[in-house]
Design a protein around this motif. Structure first.
Motif, PDB file in Angstrom:
ATOM      1  N   ASP A 100     -50.202 -29.498 -76.993  1.00  0.00           N
ATOM      2  CA  ASP A 100     -49.875 -28.080 -77.180  1.00  0.00           C
ATOM      3  C   ASP A 100     -51.097 -27.309 -77.673  1.00  0.00           C
ATOM      4  OD1 ASP A 100     -47.271 -28.444 -76.374  1.00  0.00           O
ATOM      5  OD2 ASP A 100     -46.470 -28.647 -78.415  1.00  0.00           O
ATOM      6  N   GLU A 101     -51.826 -27.916 -78.589  1.00  0.00           N
ATOM      7  CA  GLU A 101     -53.020 -27.280 -79.123  1.00  0.00           C
ATOM      8  C   GLU A 101     -54.073 -27.091 -78.030  1.00  0.00           C
ATOM      9  OE1 GLU A 101     -56.106 -27.806 -82.917  1.00  0.00           O
ATOM     10  OE2 GLU A 101     -54.622 -29.348 -82.458  1.00  0.00           O
ATOM     11  N   LEU A 102     -54.237 -28.097 -77.188  1.00  0.00           N
ATOM     12  CA  LEU A 102     -55.207 -28.005 -76.093  1.00  0.00           C
ATOM     13  C   LEU A 102     -54.775 -26.966 -75.061  1.00  0.00           C
ATOM     14  CD1 LEU A 102     -56.038 -31.785 -75.607  1.00  0.00           C
ATOM     15  CD2 LEU A 102     -57.534 -30.020 -76.550  1.00  0.00           C
ATOM     16  N   HIS A 103     -53.480 -26.854 -74.803  1.00  0.00           N
ATOM     17  CA  HIS A 103     -52.968 -25.830 -73.899  1.00  0.00           C
ATOM     18  C   HIS A 103     -53.318 -24.439 -74.428  1.00  0.00           C
ATOM     19  CE1 HIS A 103     -50.373 -27.533 -70.635  1.00  0.00           C
ATOM     20  NE2 HIS A 103     -50.544 -28.628 -71.365  1.00  0.00           N
ATOM     21  N   ASN A 104     -53.161 -24.249 -75.722  1.00  0.00           N
ATOM     22  CA  ASN A 104     -53.481 -22.951 -76.327  1.00  0.00           C
ATOM     23  C   ASN A 104     -54.969 -22.642 -76.221  1.00  0.00           C
ATOM     24  OD1 ASN A 104     -50.838 -22.328 -77.067  1.00  0.00           O
ATOM     25  ND2 ASN A 104     -51.024 -23.344 -79.058  1.00  0.00           N
ATOM     26  N   ILE A 105     -55.794 -23.672 -76.352  1.00  0.00           N
ATOM     27  CA  ILE A 105     -57.239 -23.475 -76.251  1.00  0.00           C
ATOM     28  C   ILE A 105     -57.644 -23.170 -74.817  1.00  0.00           C
ATOM     29  CG2 ILE A 105     -59.471 -24.656 -76.427  1.00  0.00           C
ATOM     30  CD1 ILE A 105     -58.291 -26.115 -78.882  1.00  0.00           C
ATOM     31  N   ILE A 106     -57.094 -23.920 -73.866  1.00  0.00           N
ATOM     32  CA  ILE A 106     -57.397 -23.690 -72.447  1.00  0.00           C
ATOM     33  C   ILE A 106     -57.003 -22.274 -72.034  1.00  0.00           C
ATOM     34  CG2 ILE A 106     -56.685 -24.303 -70.096  1.00  0.00           C
ATOM     35  CD1 ILE A 106     -58.670 -26.264 -71.166  1.00  0.00           C
ATOM     36  N   SER A 107     -55.869 -21.805 -72.541  1.00  0.00           N
ATOM     37  CA  SER A 107     -55.371 -20.476 -72.179  1.00  0.00           C
ATOM     38  C   SER A 107     -56.056 -19.353 -72.944  1.00  0.00           C
ATOM     39  CB  SER A 107     -53.864 -20.402 -72.427  1.00  0.00           C
ATOM     40  OG  SER A 107     -53.575 -20.491 -73.814  1.00  0.00           O
ATOM     41  N   GLY A 108     -56.836 -19.726 -73.965  1.00  0.00           N
ATOM     42  CA  GLY A 108     -57.530 -18.708 -74.747  1.00  0.00           C
ATOM     43  C   GLY A 108     -56.738 -18.192 -75.927  1.00  0.00           C
ATOM     44  N   LYS A 109     -55.562 -18.771 -76.183  1.00  0.00           N
ATOM     45  CA  LYS A 109     -54.740 -18.326 -77.312  1.00  0.00           C
ATOM     46  C   LYS A 109     -55.300 -18.805 -78.644  1.00  0.00           C
ATOM     47  CE  LYS A 109     -50.472 -18.266 -74.590  1.00  0.00           C
ATOM     48  NZ  LYS A 109     -49.124 -18.863 -74.413  1.00  0.00           N
ATOM     49  N   SER A 110     -55.992 -19.944 -78.628  1.00  0.00           N
ATOM     50  CA  SER A 110     -56.620 -20.485 -79.832  1.00  0.00           C
ATOM     51  C   SER A 110     -58.128 -20.537 -79.630  1.00  0.00           C
ATOM     52  CB  SER A 110     -56.084 -21.891 -80.139  1.00  0.00           C
ATOM     53  OG  SER A 110     -54.698 -21.860 -80.384  1.00  0.00           O
ATOM     54  N   GLN A 111     -58.870 -20.443 -80.728  1.00  0.00           N
ATOM     55  CA  GLN A 111     -60.317 -20.382 -80.644  1.00  0.00           C
ATOM     56  C   GLN A 111     -60.951 -21.714 -81.021  1.00  0.00           C
ATOM     57  OE1 GLN A 111     -61.978 -17.656 -79.366  1.00  0.00           O
ATOM     58  NE2 GLN A 111     -59.849 -17.087 -78.947  1.00  0.00           N
ATOM     59  N   ILE A 112     -62.117 -21.973 -80.437  1.00  0.00           N
ATOM     60  CA  ILE A 112     -62.945 -23.119 -80.777  1.00  0.00           C
ATOM     61  C   ILE A 112     -64.379 -22.637 -80.901  1.00  0.00           C
ATOM     62  CG2 ILE A 112     -61.530 -24.901 -79.697  1.00  0.00           C
ATOM     63  CD1 ILE A 112     -63.443 -24.702 -77.283  1.00  0.00           C
ATOM     64  N   ARG A 113     -65.258 -23.497 -81.336  1.00  0.00           N
ATOM     65  CA  ARG A 113     -66.656 -23.136 -81.482  1.00  0.00           C
ATOM     66  C   ARG A 113     -67.264 -22.753 -80.132  1.00  0.00           C
ATOM     67  NH1 ARG A 113     -71.770 -26.818 -83.616  1.00  0.00           N
ATOM     68  NH2 ARG A 113     -73.093 -25.052 -84.182  1.00  0.00           N
ATOM     69  N   PHE A 114     -67.896 -21.603 -80.066  1.00  0.00           N
ATOM     70  CA  PHE A 114     -68.534 -21.071 -78.858  1.00  0.00           C
ATOM     71  C   PHE A 114     -67.543 -20.895 -77.708  1.00  0.00           C
ATOM     72  CE2 PHE A 114     -72.359 -23.635 -80.498  1.00  0.00           C
ATOM     73  CZ  PHE A 114     -72.823 -22.568 -81.266  1.00  0.00           C
ATOM     74  N   GLY A 115     -66.262 -20.783 -78.029  1.00  0.00           N
ATOM     75  CA  GLY A 115     -65.275 -20.762 -76.963  1.00  0.00           C
ATOM     76  C   GLY A 115     -64.992 -19.415 -76.342  1.00  0.00           C
ATOM     77  N   THR A 116     -65.290 -18.325 -77.036  1.00  0.00           N
ATOM     78  CA  THR A 116     -64.831 -17.003 -76.601  1.00  0.00           C
ATOM     79  C   THR A 116     -65.264 -16.646 -75.188  1.00  0.00           C
ATOM     80  OG1 THR A 116     -64.844 -16.224 -78.889  1.00  0.00           O
ATOM     81  CG2 THR A 116     -64.802 -14.558 -77.162  1.00  0.00           C
ATOM     82  N   ILE A 117     -66.556 -16.737 -74.901  1.00  0.00           N
ATOM     83  CA  ILE A 117     -67.039 -16.344 -73.570  1.00  0.00           C
ATOM     84  C   ILE A 117     -66.571 -17.318 -72.502  1.00  0.00           C
ATOM     85  CG2 ILE A 117     -69.253 -17.536 -73.836  1.00  0.00           C
ATOM     86  CD1 ILE A 117     -70.521 -15.295 -72.189  1.00  0.00           C
ATOM     87  N   ILE A 118     -66.525 -18.606 -72.842  1.00  0.00           N
ATOM     88  CA  ILE A 118     -66.070 -19.611 -71.874  1.00  0.00           C
ATOM     89  C   ILE A 118     -64.614 -19.359 -71.509  1.00  0.00           C
ATOM     90  CG2 ILE A 118     -65.766 -22.074 -71.420  1.00  0.00           C
ATOM     91  CD1 ILE A 118     -67.891 -22.598 -73.607  1.00  0.00           C
ATOM     92  N   GLN A 119     -63.769 -19.119 -72.517  1.00  0.00           N
ATOM     93  CA  GLN A 119     -62.359 -18.874 -72.286  1.00  0.00           C
ATOM     94  C   GLN A 119     -62.148 -17.579 -71.510  1.00  0.00           C
ATOM     95  OE1 GLN A 119     -61.698 -19.183 -76.525  1.00  0.00           O
ATOM     96  NE2 GLN A 119     -60.202 -20.834 -76.241  1.00  0.00           N
ATOM     97  N   SER A 120     -62.964 -16.568 -71.784  1.00  0.00           N
ATOM     98  CA  SER A 120     -62.839 -15.284 -71.085  1.00  0.00           C
ATOM     99  C   SER A 120     -63.123 -15.433 -69.597  1.00  0.00           C
ATOM    100  CB  SER A 120     -63.792 -14.251 -71.692  1.00  0.00           C
ATOM    101  OG  SER A 120     -63.451 -13.967 -73.028  1.00  0.00           O
TER     102      SER A 120
END
Length: 211
Positions: free
Chosen positions: A7-27
């Protein structure tokens, strides 16, 4: 535990949760999301990726993500990327997503790496073209080694974290639906008895999308 992690990984893949340097990649991954879970279900992969690359280049231009790097600082290259020295603490890696059916799948790989291995997280700083080939440019901390990597230690570490060694240096977490490949001793380095995963190849299987 595994369900919570998925569930946590789904949120990260979808951009709902943040990770290090993730913002531009998720966008960018969100922009490229065409409604399909992965490109694996698309019949004409070559045509799909060509069209996807055109869309990506349009996004890059709109967001001013084109960059120029110093090609004189060349260090090495493998099948998937070229490596350049940025400074004493960082390297730049150029990747044309050759290991992936789509750019979106490559971006998912970056997201997963940054989640599982934040100490060597990829910072996507832009894109460049060479001989009409599009490359993502990621910055990563330079890791100086103090010993050769013991692949048995890599296997032990990954097994403890739910990944099963299924062939050579490749692993799979069946419960999460994640494949992790190419973990030989040049892609996992050892510094002061600590493993540093500097080059990973993550793939999402159909099982990942099943909740």
């Amino acid at each position: 535990m595994q369900n919570h992690l998925k569930d946590e990984l789904h949120n990260i893949i979808s951009g709902k949760s943040q990770i290090r340097f993730g913002t531009i990649i998720q966008s960018i991954a969100g922009y490229l999301n065409d409604g399909a879970q992965t490109s694996a279900i698309i019949e004409d992969q070559k045509h799909f990726k060509k069209q996807e690359t055109k869309r990506l280049e349009k996004y890059i231009s709109e967001k001013n993500l084109w960059i120029t790097i110093d090609l004189t600082q060349y260090v090495s290259e493998g099948a998937e990327q070229k490596v350049y020295l940025k400074d004493t603490e960082n390297v730049l890696k150029l990747n044309d997503s050759i290991y992936y059916n789509s750019w979106k799948d490559y971006l998912y790989n970056l997201v997963l790496h940054n989640y599982f291995f934040p100490d060597t997280a990829y910072n996507l700083i832009g894109f460049t073209k060479d001989n009409d080939i599009l490359y993502a440019v990621v910055q990563q901390s330079y890791v100086s080694i103090t010993a050769n990597t013991d692949l048995n230690q890599v296997k032990k570490f990954l097994t403890l974290n739910g990944f099963e060694n299924n062939r050579n240096n490749d692993y799979i977490n069946k419960k999460l639906g994640i494949i992790l490949e190419d973990l030989h001793d040049e892609n996992v380095l050892t510094r002061n008895e600590v493993l540093y995963f500097i080059d990973t190849v993550f793939y999402l299987t159909e099982a990942f999308w099943i909740k």
